[in-house]
Design a protein around this motif. Structure first.
Motif, PDB file in Angstrom:
ATOM      1  N   LEU A 138       1.607   7.068  -6.629  1.00  0.00           N
ATOM      2  CA  LEU A 138       0.567   8.078  -6.863  1.00  0.00           C
ATOM      3  C   LEU A 138       1.102   9.483  -6.597  1.00  0.00           C
ATOM      4  O   LEU A 138       0.795  10.435  -7.320  1.00  0.00           O
ATOM      5  CB  LEU A 138      -0.651   7.800  -5.983  1.00  0.00           C
ATOM      6  CG  LEU A 138      -1.505   6.593  -6.389  1.00  0.00           C
ATOM      7  CD1 LEU A 138      -2.556   6.300  -5.321  1.00  0.00           C
ATOM      8  CD2 LEU A 138      -2.176   6.858  -7.743  1.00  0.00           C
ATOM      9  N   HIS A 139       1.922   9.611  -5.568  1.00  0.00           N
ATOM     10  CA  HIS A 139       2.510  10.909  -5.251  1.00  0.00           C
ATOM     11  C   HIS A 139       3.441  11.378  -6.372  1.00  0.00           C
ATOM     12  O   HIS A 139       3.439  12.556  -6.748  1.00  0.00           O
ATOM     13  CB  HIS A 139       3.277  10.828  -3.927  1.00  0.00           C
ATOM     14  CG  HIS A 139       2.412  10.548  -2.745  1.00  0.00           C
ATOM     15  ND1 HIS A 139       2.898  10.093  -1.535  1.00  0.00           N
ATOM     16  CD2 HIS A 139       1.050  10.663  -2.579  1.00  0.00           C
ATOM     17  CE1 HIS A 139       1.910   9.940  -0.695  1.00  0.00           C
ATOM     18  NE2 HIS A 139       0.759  10.266  -1.306  1.00  0.00           N
TER      19      HIS A 139
ATOM     20  N   LYS B  96       1.034   4.220  -2.778  1.00  0.00           N
ATOM     21  CA  LYS B  96       0.865   5.631  -2.443  1.00  0.00           C
ATOM     22  C   LYS B  96       2.024   6.464  -2.973  1.00  0.00           C
ATOM     23  O   LYS B  96       1.833   7.577  -3.480  1.00  0.00           O
ATOM     24  CB  LYS B  96       0.767   5.774  -0.914  1.00  0.00           C
ATOM     25  CG  LYS B  96      -0.559   5.321  -0.338  1.00  0.00           C
ATOM     26  CD  LYS B  96      -0.550   5.371   1.164  1.00  0.00           C
ATOM     27  CE  LYS B  96      -0.470   6.819   1.646  1.00  0.00           C
ATOM     28  NZ  LYS B  96      -0.553   6.901   3.136  1.00  0.00           N
ATOM     29  N   LYS B  97       3.241   5.898  -2.882  1.00  0.00           N
ATOM     30  CA  LYS B  97       4.410   6.622  -3.371  1.00  0.00           C
ATOM     31  C   LYS B  97       4.326   6.851  -4.874  1.00  0.00           C
ATOM     32  O   LYS B  97       4.660   7.931  -5.381  1.00  0.00           O
ATOM     33  CB  LYS B  97       5.672   5.848  -3.018  1.00  0.00           C
ATOM     34  CG  LYS B  97       6.966   6.594  -3.339  1.00  0.00           C
ATOM     35  CD  LYS B  97       8.192   5.794  -2.921  1.00  0.00           C
ATOM     36  CE  LYS B  97       8.314   5.763  -1.417  1.00  0.00           C
ATOM     37  NZ  LYS B  97       9.601   5.136  -0.996  1.00  0.00           N
TER      38      LYS B  97
ATOM     39  N   ASP C 154       9.577  12.236  -5.865  1.00  0.00           N
ATOM     40  CA  ASP C 154       9.113  11.968  -4.503  1.00  0.00           C
ATOM     41  C   ASP C 154       9.533  13.099  -3.556  1.00  0.00           C
ATOM     42  O   ASP C 154       8.731  13.575  -2.718  1.00  0.00           O
ATOM     43  CB  ASP C 154       9.703  10.638  -4.033  1.00  0.00           C
ATOM     44  CG  ASP C 154       9.135  10.187  -2.697  1.00  0.00           C
ATOM     45  OD1 ASP C 154       7.929  10.418  -2.450  1.00  0.00           O
ATOM     46  OD2 ASP C 154       9.905   9.614  -1.906  1.00  0.00           O
TER      47      ASP C 154
ATOM     48  N   VAL D 264       0.838  -1.203   0.000  1.00  0.00           N
ATOM     49  CA  VAL D 264       0.000   0.000   0.000  1.00  0.00           C
ATOM     50  C   VAL D 264       0.872   1.253   0.000  1.00  0.00           C
ATOM     51  O   VAL D 264       0.602   2.226  -0.718  1.00  0.00           O
ATOM     52  CB  VAL D 264      -0.934  -0.006   1.223  1.00  0.00           C
ATOM     53  CG1 VAL D 264      -1.718   1.298   1.316  1.00  0.00           C
ATOM     54  CG2 VAL D 264      -1.884  -1.189   1.168  1.00  0.00           C
ATOM     55  N   SER D 265       1.956   1.227   0.800  1.00  0.00           N
ATOM     56  CA  SER D 265       2.848   2.388   0.845  1.00  0.00           C
ATOM     57  C   SER D 265       3.530   2.614  -0.508  1.00  0.00           C
ATOM     58  O   SER D 265       3.739   3.756  -0.933  1.00  0.00           O
ATOM     59  CB  SER D 265       3.910   2.193   1.930  1.00  0.00           C
ATOM     60  OG  SER D 265       4.698   1.042   1.647  1.00  0.00           O
TER      61      SER D 265
END
Length: 367
Positions: free
Chosen positions: A10-11, A7-8, A167, A3-4
């Protein structure tokens, strides 16, 4: 992917869209890094095209290249080590000439010359096969290895630099919501990736010696091929010149229609000559003179029935007892005075003639 991790990603995508669509400014890499990155991109594109163009240079026909690729792939699937070779154009032309030269037979001067040229072209085709193998081993394979190892690693590192830069810029844009420790950790990762990619690009761009040695190997292979081809064709040229001289010095033959014998009802035979309609009668000069060493049979072949020779050069006597003759005269040999002089007769005259001026057609009988 965790999940992390999602999310990364997507960021990063959000930051990239923000830069592309909204005009947001990201962290600028230094000028030296950007120059090296551009040079690496040029080398990567160069290697891909250079390998393709070199293969096309060695094997021009795209249909044959595709067929060979398919056959070699099938051989690998079946576990067969033997690979099919590219049909060189010189070898194909040589096969054609050799086939028809053999069909014409050894009795044909043109057939013999055709076979000689065909054999030489086959040798040139084999030399080009050796060129293919040599260039692949010393030029194409090292370039592909460079493309698949160092450049592939640098490409991966640059991709990581780009991702970590996005990032970091995303978190910087949200500086109020991201802890300082996380920002510092993200920055360290970005700089670590940049430094690693920078070192790899520096080493690649600094090491020109290997790449120049690849080019030198290509030129050496081409030079070796052209030397071999020159040697083969030079020998062939000499062979053809000798054949041309031999064909020019052959006795002239005149055509005579074949005699046909027709057997009658009472086992009697009548000698008839068949002559094509409209053909001119044979000149009396085509018949053999009494005492001439050349007899003309009805099948058109020349038969030398007594010792004789052909004059290669004209000879004018310097002393009494020597025989005068012209180039091309056929002289009847009656004896040999010593190692340097024959005894012979031509045109009702007789005398001594120099051995070095004539080509013996029918030798004198051994004593």
């Amino acid at each position: 992917m965790s999940v992390s991790g999602m999310k990364k990603q997507l960021h990063k995508a959000s930051q990239l869209l923000n830069e592309r669509l909204m005009g947001a400014e990201g962290t600028k890499l230094d000028e030296d890094f950007l120059k090296m990155e551009k040079s690496v991109a040029v080398i990567q594109a160069l290697l891909a095209e250079l390998v393709s163009k070199t293969t096309e240079f060695l094997q021009p026909n795209p249909a044959y290249r595709a067929k060979l690729s398919m056959l070699n792939t099938m051989s690998r699937i079946r576990g067969q080590a033997r690979a099919t070779g590219y049909p060189q154009t010189e070898g194909m032309l040589g096969d054609c000439m050799l086939l028809y030269g053999q069909e014409l037979g050894a009795a044909s001067e043109f057939g013999g010359a055709l076979a000689a040229v065909g054999g030489a072209l086959q040798q040139v085709g084999q030399a080009r096969d050796a060129l293919d193998v040599n260039v692949k081993r010393t030029f194409i394979d090292p370039l592909q290895d460079l493309h698949n190892t160092e450049l592939k690693e640098i490409k991966f590192q640059l991709k990581k630099v780009s991702g970590r830069r996005l990032d970091f810029d995303y978190k910087r844009r949200r500086s109020g919501k991201v802890p300082a420790e996380e920002m510092r950790h993200t920055w360290d990762k970005f700089m670590s990736s940049k430094e690693l990619a920078e070192k790899s690009m520096f080493v690649l761009l600094l090491n020109d010696v290997d790449r120049i040695s690849f080019l030198a190997a290509l030129v050496a292979a081409l030079l070796d091929f052209h030397r071999n081809a020159h040697r083969i064709l030079l020998g062939l040229h000499g062979n053809l010149q000798a054949r041309l001289t031999a064909a020019s010095n052959k006795l002239e033959r005149r055509f005579r229609s074949k005699k046909i014998r027709v057997r009658g009802d009472h086992s009697s035979s009548a000698g008839l000559y068949h002559q094509p309609a409209g053909a001119a009668p044979l000149a009396p000069a085509s018949r053999s003179r009494p005492g001439s060493p050349v007899s003309t049979y009805t099948d058109g072949r020349l038969v030398l029935d007594q010792p004789c020779c052909r004059a290669m050069f004209p000879f004018l006597p310097n002393h009494e007892g020597e025989l005068r003759f012209s180039a091309g005269d056929v002289i009847v040999l009656t004896g040999q005075a010593d190692d340097n002089w024959f005894e012979g007769a031509v045109g009702g005259r007789s005398g001594l003639l120099p051995v070095s001026y004539v080509d013996v057609l029918v030798p004198l009988p051994l004593p």
